[in-house]
Design a protein around this motif. Structure first.
Motif, PDB file in Angstrom:
ATOM      1  N   PHE A 119       0.944  -1.071   0.188  1.00 14.12           N
ATOM      2  CA  PHE A 119       0.016  -0.173   0.067  1.00 14.12           C
ATOM      3  C   PHE A 119       0.831   1.191  -0.115  1.00 14.12           C
ATOM      4  N   GLU A 120       1.932   1.303   0.784  1.00 10.05           N
ATOM      5  CA  GLU A 120       2.820   2.537   0.920  1.00 10.05           C
ATOM      6  C   GLU A 120       3.503   2.729  -0.188  1.00 10.05           C
ATOM      7  N   LYS A 121       3.908   1.382  -1.047  1.00  8.79           N
ATOM      8  CA  LYS A 121       4.634   1.579  -2.202  1.00  8.79           C
ATOM      9  C   LYS A 121       3.593   2.115  -3.185  1.00  8.79           C
ATOM     10  N   ALA A 122       2.547   1.709  -3.171  1.00 13.50           N
ATOM     11  CA  ALA A 122       1.465   2.218  -4.337  1.00 13.50           C
ATOM     12  C   ALA A 122       1.132   3.579  -4.021  1.00 13.50           C
ATOM     13  N   VAL A 123       1.209   4.095  -2.855  1.00 15.77           N
ATOM     14  CA  VAL A 123       0.866   5.341  -2.749  1.00 15.77           C
ATOM     15  C   VAL A 123       1.946   6.222  -3.379  1.00 15.77           C
ATOM     16  N   ALA A 124       3.196   5.824  -3.067  1.00 11.99           N
ATOM     17  CA  ALA A 124       4.398   6.454  -3.693  1.00 11.99           C
ATOM     18  C   ALA A 124       4.444   6.614  -5.303  1.00 11.99           C
ATOM     19  N   TYR A 181      -7.618   5.611  -0.572  1.00 15.07           N
ATOM     20  CA  TYR A 181      -6.562   5.667   0.231  1.00 15.07           C
ATOM     21  C   TYR A 181      -6.851   6.164   1.576  1.00 15.07           C
ATOM     22  N   LYS A 182      -8.201   7.072   1.812  1.00 12.58           N
ATOM     23  CA  LYS A 182      -8.550   7.353   3.020  1.00 12.58           C
ATOM     24  C   LYS A 182      -9.496   6.082   3.723  1.00 12.58           C
ATOM     25  N   GLN A 183     -10.044   5.409   3.001  1.00 14.10           N
ATOM     26  CA  GLN A 183     -10.678   4.214   3.752  1.00 14.10           C
ATOM     27  C   GLN A 183      -9.587   3.184   4.328  1.00 14.10           C
ATOM     28  N   GLY A 184      -8.472   3.116   3.221  1.00 15.31           N
ATOM     29  CA  GLY A 184      -7.285   2.031   3.668  1.00 15.31           C
ATOM     30  C   GLY A 184      -6.495   2.649   5.010  1.00 15.31           C
ATOM     31  N   ALA A 219     -18.983   6.610   0.521  1.00 18.04           N
ATOM     32  CA  ALA A 219     -19.191   5.375  -0.398  1.00 18.04           C
ATOM     33  C   ALA A 219     -18.886   4.027   0.217  1.00 18.04           C
ATOM     34  N   LEU A 220     -17.423   4.158   0.818  1.00 20.40           N
ATOM     35  CA  LEU A 220     -16.703   3.083   1.072  1.00 20.40           C
ATOM     36  C   LEU A 220     -17.059   2.807   2.507  1.00 20.40           C
ATOM     37  N   ALA A 260      -9.682  -1.930   1.120  1.00 20.42           N
ATOM     38  CA  ALA A 260      -9.450  -0.744   0.651  1.00 20.42           C
ATOM     39  C   ALA A 260      -8.018  -0.638   0.158  1.00 20.42           C
ATOM     40  N   MET A 261      -7.038  -1.036   0.908  1.00 23.03           N
ATOM     41  CA  MET A 261      -5.577  -0.905   0.643  1.00 23.03           C
ATOM     42  C   MET A 261      -5.346  -1.903  -0.534  1.00 23.03           C
ATOM     43  N   GLN A 262      -5.961  -3.167  -0.767  1.00 23.63           N
ATOM     44  CA  GLN A 262      -5.610  -4.129  -1.896  1.00 23.63           C
ATOM     45  C   GLN A 262      -6.083  -3.700  -2.838  1.00 23.63           C
TER      46      GLN A 262
END
Length: 85
Positions: free
Chosen positions: A7-12, A33-36, A63-64, A72-74
């Motif tokens: 998740f952190e890698k995907a954010v970057a 992102y917010k939900q995760g 909505a989530l 959410a992260m996945q």
């Protein structure tokens, strides 16, 4: 690799996409992102009826509601991977 690390890698990686995603996709990234990272929405809706951007962000995150942080992260990781091609 552990989901949190993915998740952190995907954010970057989401900050360095070759082309800017559509507004709809950006809202999806934002809400996932917010939900995760924070879980269910924990803020009040925007009070200004003309604040269209923040209203859209609020509605996308709301909505989530009920979606697990892990899902959410996945979903975020999967979306960024699709956007990367």
């Amino acid at each position: 690799m552990e989901l949190i690390q993915q998740f952190e890698k995907a954010v970057a990686e989401s900050k360095n996409l070759s082309e800017k995603p559509s507004n709809e996709t950006l809202l999806q990234l934002y809400s996932l992102y917010k939900q995760g990272s924070l879980g269910d929405i924990n803020i009040d809706p925007p009070t200004n009826p003309f604040d269209i951007v923040n209203k859209a962000k609020y509605n996308a995150w709301e909505a989530l509601k009920g979606t697990s942080k892990e899902k959410a992260m996945q979903d975020y990781v999967d979306l960024v991977n699709r956007l990367k091609g």
